[in-house]
Design a protein around this motif. Structure first.
Motif, PDB file in Angstrom:
ATOM      1  N   THR A 143      34.382   6.617  11.087  1.00 38.68           N
ATOM      2  CA  THR A 143      33.624   5.087  10.890  1.00 38.68           C
ATOM      3  C   THR A 143      33.530   4.754  12.614  1.00 38.68           C
ATOM      4  O   THR A 143      32.401   4.318  12.750  1.00 38.68           O
ATOM      5  CB  THR A 143      34.468   4.324  10.088  1.00 38.68           C
ATOM      6  OG1 THR A 143      34.568   4.847   8.836  1.00 38.68           O
ATOM      7  CG2 THR A 143      33.716   2.913  10.114  1.00 38.68           C
ATOM      8  N   TYR A 144      34.585   5.022  13.184  1.00 33.82           N
ATOM      9  CA  TYR A 144      34.438   4.459  14.596  1.00 33.82           C
ATOM     10  C   TYR A 144      33.225   5.116  15.362  1.00 33.82           C
ATOM     11  O   TYR A 144      32.513   4.451  15.993  1.00 33.82           O
ATOM     12  CB  TYR A 144      35.868   4.778  15.386  1.00 33.82           C
ATOM     13  CG  TYR A 144      35.756   4.352  16.846  1.00 33.82           C
ATOM     14  CD1 TYR A 144      35.936   3.213  17.517  1.00 33.82           C
ATOM     15  CD2 TYR A 144      35.608   5.567  17.597  1.00 33.82           C
ATOM     16  CE1 TYR A 144      35.825   3.105  18.778  1.00 33.82           C
ATOM     17  CE2 TYR A 144      35.385   5.283  19.006  1.00 33.82           C
ATOM     18  CZ  TYR A 144      35.585   4.109  19.372  1.00 33.82           C
ATOM     19  OH  TYR A 144      35.670   3.681  20.669  1.00 33.82           O
ATOM     20  N   PHE A 145      33.212   6.584  15.096  1.00 34.89           N
ATOM     21  CA  PHE A 145      32.122   7.342  15.963  1.00 34.89           C
ATOM     22  C   PHE A 145      30.723   6.939  15.313  1.00 34.89           C
ATOM     23  O   PHE A 145      29.823   6.788  16.060  1.00 34.89           O
ATOM     24  CB  PHE A 145      32.292   8.852  15.939  1.00 34.89           C
ATOM     25  CG  PHE A 145      33.537   9.088  16.809  1.00 34.89           C
ATOM     26  CD1 PHE A 145      33.342   9.067  18.239  1.00 34.89           C
ATOM     27  CD2 PHE A 145      34.690   9.681  16.215  1.00 34.89           C
ATOM     28  CE1 PHE A 145      34.262   9.561  19.089  1.00 34.89           C
ATOM     29  CE2 PHE A 145      35.762  10.001  17.286  1.00 34.89           C
ATOM     30  CZ  PHE A 145      35.324   9.982  18.517  1.00 34.89           C
ATOM     31  N   LEU A 146      30.640   6.921  13.923  1.00 35.09           N
ATOM     32  CA  LEU A 146      29.291   6.356  13.261  1.00 35.09           C
ATOM     33  C   LEU A 146      28.694   4.992  13.867  1.00 35.09           C
ATOM     34  O   LEU A 146      27.848   4.616  14.268  1.00 35.09           O
ATOM     35  CB  LEU A 146      29.291   6.237  11.847  1.00 35.09           C
ATOM     36  CG  LEU A 146      29.446   7.891  11.269  1.00 35.09           C
ATOM     37  CD1 LEU A 146      29.830   7.872   9.719  1.00 35.09           C
ATOM     38  CD2 LEU A 146      28.143   8.672  11.455  1.00 35.09           C
ATOM     39  N   LEU A 147      29.936   4.015  14.004  1.00 34.97           N
ATOM     40  CA  LEU A 147      29.617   2.759  14.217  1.00 34.97           C
ATOM     41  C   LEU A 147      28.949   2.855  15.756  1.00 34.97           C
ATOM     42  O   LEU A 147      27.964   2.079  16.204  1.00 34.97           O
ATOM     43  CB  LEU A 147      30.833   1.865  14.057  1.00 34.97           C
ATOM     44  CG  LEU A 147      30.978   1.446  12.641  1.00 34.97           C
ATOM     45  CD1 LEU A 147      32.193   0.420  12.560  1.00 34.97           C
ATOM     46  CD2 LEU A 147      29.817   0.604  12.162  1.00 34.97           C
ATOM     47  N   ASN A 148      29.679   3.586  16.600  1.00 36.34           N
ATOM     48  CA  ASN A 148      29.282   3.482  18.046  1.00 36.34           C
ATOM     49  C   ASN A 148      27.985   4.105  18.229  1.00 36.34           C
ATOM     50  O   ASN A 148      27.166   3.534  19.103  1.00 36.34           O
ATOM     51  CB  ASN A 148      30.267   4.392  18.807  1.00 36.34           C
ATOM     52  CG  ASN A 148      31.635   3.525  19.022  1.00 36.34           C
ATOM     53  OD1 ASN A 148      31.530   2.295  19.042  1.00 36.34           O
ATOM     54  ND2 ASN A 148      32.665   4.276  19.472  1.00 36.34           N
ATOM     55  N   ILE A 179      39.318   8.839   8.046  1.00 33.27           N
ATOM     56  CA  ILE A 179      38.145   7.908   7.719  1.00 33.27           C
ATOM     57  C   ILE A 179      37.687   6.814   8.725  1.00 33.27           C
ATOM     58  O   ILE A 179      36.709   6.573   9.512  1.00 33.27           O
ATOM     59  CB  ILE A 179      38.079   7.161   6.319  1.00 33.27           C
ATOM     60  CG1 ILE A 179      38.279   8.139   5.017  1.00 33.27           C
ATOM     61  CG2 ILE A 179      37.245   5.892   6.038  1.00 33.27           C
ATOM     62  CD1 ILE A 179      38.684   7.542   4.063  1.00 33.27           C
ATOM     63  N   ALA A 180      38.836   6.176   9.610  1.00 29.54           N
ATOM     64  CA  ALA A 180      38.787   5.374  10.557  1.00 29.54           C
ATOM     65  C   ALA A 180      37.837   6.058  11.676  1.00 29.54           C
ATOM     66  O   ALA A 180      37.117   5.244  12.337  1.00 29.54           O
ATOM     67  CB  ALA A 180      40.170   4.685  10.933  1.00 29.54           C
TER      68      ALA A 180
END
Length: 835
Positions: A456-461, A452-453
């Motif tokens: 989430t990291y790639f989506l936020l970027n 999940i982390a």
């Protein structure tokens, strides 16, 4: 002849009247006391000295039978004690008196004894007194000794200072017994007793079977009532068990003026009730049974109940259902049984020694019934249990010590908070399985979290990159601003806040977003200038405030608003998105509020009905929390100085957001007030000390908030509202109604069908407290939030409001050149403003 007759009869008449008055005076003085030769008939009552309780005849709902009982002296029939529970009277000819042998008795119409206090020996001179605690005492008038009291013969209710007692030495028990039905106060099937074992607890019985229990007393709370144990402790519940085999429970509420008691109802539920003057009825503040899991042994032997789970019953670790078919059918009465026999129960001859048993910790549960207390330290409690093969579980609780269980575990309940940790004895194989399961679960959770982390990291970027790309198209470096070098007043630092931290938008982009500032997109007009709705190419809706060249406000207010609001982050403050400075153009960008400002709803008849009381109360509380943030919780202490209905914006859920910080000022950490020669704000919202002397503080905002609260409640503006007959403004009108006890007449007629009386009264009282003439008497916003959100907070009585006459204040005249749009000049004709 007639004259002489009148003269002779006069003294006799005076003597007769004197004797009659004396007798009446005696009866009046003895209103709480029944003496020998006196009686109470069906239509008469004894009333305690403090008027809290009365003793008399009554009939339950839907019944014509008559009973003698002690009742609260309130409009709603509330009986706390009954003498003749199982022997009602069939007519209204009964009476209560003291018999010749000193007993308090109830007689029927034929003078037959229906009920008696049953004294063990005859007493010649007695009297009965109804105390203001609700206790009826029969007293020997010669010695003063109490011979009998109702508190020692409880019915279904426990009032303050009354005791539920169990004394095994004297075989005395004072217990609560429910009514048989709401219409029949005869002895019901439910009783509440104190079980004074080594670990005393309150138990409710259904006949001879336990129905609910409180768990043991640890010196402060019953540990089996979850977080409600703390609630009972705060409400003065006490258990005393100083002597072995003896225990009693009593309570004293912290506010002596509040009527409150516990009652065991016909369903076997123990409830605490508080009298609400506002509602004119009792409110239930605590119940012993709030879910199925509170019922004793709901999940059977070795079962555990969790009201938040589906199904609610599971077996304790190391146990399995005894009857799987019944268990699957949600019938848990058969309970659970151990999966693997304990090692200590087997034949452990030499050469047949297996792995030793161990303990598994089960956290935050209602500890099982039938605990035995052992004088052990916490470090020795587990080893002592392990060395005793009959010990199947243990727990250690502060204030109680070491507890151990043998044979069975019953009435275990999972709590979200409170309770205790139970250590269950299991075979070694069950412990290993549990460890393996725990490891598998832990690994699964960790891997899931990592996946999940990463996602989430790639989506936020991706989102940030897309957003930054969009904003780069909309904004530009300050150095490219053609007006940057000319605007000498715009410095890099203003009171420590960098203006360069605020995004600068291109003028042409904002012009395009607002249709070249078309009037179709115009949201309103303020002192700053017009406000337009716009849509950025990214799709984000914005509000653009454009500084008008004709505005009374200027660069100072523009700079002030950027400096303050850029650093403020709170759900009840409007969010600044950026600004635009190009040549003569100065604009501020805000998040768009689709429901516009509060004044467009509160003061508009066609829209005011859209704000029911629940929404108005939420708006009041939201504004209060926003002001509290400004005054106390933000990086700086900020005084808004222009709080009014038009500066409260509403989002799509009608949540309030404070806006327009052009007039706001920052205070230092230890600064409490300041004065100014330039008074700004809006007439009708300004505090007296600010309007007259230029003195402002956080209490200035509190005054404005108080005006705003009264406007929201009444739907009327303070400025321009006058009561026709008395020439009162809104503050004075609300103050007048408050003093007359008619504060609810203040409310907006459009919310008459939706308001909550206690909340409205509390808001009006808070509003009047905030607009008091003296700033020292006004509460802080921290106190205001507490008063609004906590019904149990005791609030002071408000004093006279400032400018309460509406047309003049405190005897001096005011000449005020006001502007609806907040930039005000002030001239005091009899007092000079301070520099």
């Amino acid at each position: 002849m007639g004259f002489r007759h009148k003269t002779n009869s006069g003294p006799m008449l005076q003597v007769f009247m004197f004797v009659t008055c004396c007798l009446c005076l005696e009866l009046t003085c003895a209103i709480d006391t029944l003496r020998v030769s006196q009686s109470i008939r069906d239509s008469e009552v004894l009333v305690s000295n403090g008027q809290n309780f009365k003793l008399g005849f009554f009939s339950p709902v839907n019944s014509s039978q008559r009973y003698v009982g002690i009742m609260y002296n309130i409009p709603i029939l509330t009986v706390i004690w009954i003498a003749n529970r199982d022997k009602p009277l069939n007519g209204s000819t009964g009476k209560v008196e003291i018999s010749e042998d000193g007993n308090l008795v109830i007689l029927d119409g034929q003078k037959g004894v229906v009920w008696s206090s049953n004294l063990s020996s005859s007493v010649a001179n007695c009297s009965a007194h109804l105390l203001d605690t609700g206790n009826l005492v029969l007293q020997d008038n010669l010695s003063g000794m109490v011979l009998w009291e109702s508190f020692r013969h409880a019915s279904d209710s426990l009032v303050q200072r009354m005791q539920i007692i169990t004394d095994l030495r004297t075989n005395e028990k004072n217990i609560l017994t429910s009514w048989r039905s709401p219409s029949n106060p005869a002895l019901g099937s439910f009783t509440a007793t104190i079980e004074p074992l080594e670990l005393p607890q309150l138990v409710i019985w259904n006949a001879s079977d336990p129905y609910w229990r409180s768990g043991p007393w640890n010196g402060q709370v019953f540990i089996g009532i979850s977080d409600m144990g703390v609630y009972l402790y705060q409400n003065g519940v006490h258990m005393v068990n100083d002597n072995p085999g003896t225990a009693y429970m009593t309570f004293t509420y912290f506010n002596a003026s509040v009527l409150t008691y516990f009652v065991l109802n016909v369903s076997g539920i123990l409830q605490q009730k508080l009298w609400s003057d506002g509602k004119g009825d009792w409110e239930v503040t605590w119940s012993s049974i709030e879910s199925e899991c509170d019922v004793y042994g709901k999940c059977g032997l070795f079962g555990s109940c969790n009201a938040q789970a589906v199904p609610i019953c599971t077996c304790l670790p190391g146990f399995e259902p005894k009857n799987i078919d019944e268990w699957n059918a949600d019938n848990w009465t058969s309970g659970c049984m151990r999966k693997t026999s304990l090692q200590c129960e087997k034949n452990t001859s030499v050469g047949n020694m297996g792995e030793q048993d161990g303990f598994l910790r089960v956290k935050t549960v209602k500890l099982p019934d039938h605990a035995k207390w052992f004088p052990s330290l916490e470090a020795d409690c587990g080893s002592q249990c392990l060395n005793n093969c009959s010990c199947i579980a243990y727990a250690y609780y502060s204030g109680i010590g070491c507890m151990q269980w043998t044979d069975i575990l019953i009435d275990v309940q999972k709590f979200s908070g409170g309770g205790g940790d139970l250590y269950i004895r299991l075979a070694h194989s069950d412990l290993d399985n549990k460890k393996d399961q725990t490891a598998i679960i832990a690994i699964t959770i960790v891997l899931g979290f990592i996946i999940i982390a990463i996602c989430t990291y790639f989506l936020l970027n991706w989102y940030r990159g897309r957003k930054q790309k969009c904003w780069r198209l909309l904004t530009r470096p300050r150095e490219t601003d053609p007006g940057y070098s000319k605007q000498s007043l715009l410095k890099d630092y203003v009171n420590g806040v960098k203006l360069e931290e605020v995004p600068f938008f291109k003028f042409e982009m904002l012009s395009e977003a607002t249709g070249n500032f078309d009037s179709v997109f115009k949201l309103g007009q303020g002192g700053f200038g017009p406000v337009y709705k716009g849509t950025l190419p990214c799709g984000q809706e914005i509000a653009v405030k454009r500084l008008s060249r004709k505005s009374g406000q200027g660069l100072e207010e523009f700079k002030n608003e950027i400096m303050l609001i850029a650093k403020l982050q709170h759900r009840n403050l409007v969010r600044l998105l950026g600004c635009c400075i190009e040549g003569e153009e100065k604009m501020l960008l805000y998040e768009y509020m689709p429901n516009k400002s509060l004044d467009s709803y509160v003061f508009e008849k066609d829209k005011s009905s859209m704000l029911d009381w629940e929404r108005r109360f939420n708006i009041i509380c939201g504004i209060a929390r926003g002001l509290l943030y400004l005054h106390q919780d933000s990086r700086f202490r900020i005084i808004h100085r222009d709080l009014k209905a038009s500066n409260i914006l509403l989002d799509k859920e009608m949540n309030p957001k404070i806006s327009d910080f052009g007039m706001a000022r920052i205070f230092g950490g230890d600064q409490t007030e300041a004065n100014t020669k330039r008074v700004v704000g809006t007439y009708g919202y300004m505090s007296p000390e600010y309007a007259m002397d230029g003195l402002f503080s956080i209490k200035s905002d509190v005054f404005s908030f108080g005006v705003l609260v009264l406007e929201i409640v009444s739907g009327k503006k303070n400025r321009g509202f006058y009561q026709t007959n008395n020439h009162l403004n809104l503050l004075a009108y609300a103050w007048k109604l408050w003093n007359e006890g008619r504060d609810l007449a203040t409310i907006d007629p459009t919310i008459e069908d939706s308001f909550v009386e206690t909340e409205v009264s509390r808001c009006i009282q808070v509003g009047l407290l905030c607009v008091q003439h003296s700033s020292e008497e006004r509460p802080t916003m921290c106190q205001v939030v507490s008063m609004l959100e906590n019904e149990n907070v005791t609030m002071p009585e408000p004093q006279e409001p400032g400018f309460y006459t509406g047309r003049s204040a405190a005897g001096f005249a005011v000449s005020l050149d006001w502007n609806e749009d907040s930039v005000n000049g002030l001239t005091v004709t009899t007092l000079s403003g301070r520099a």
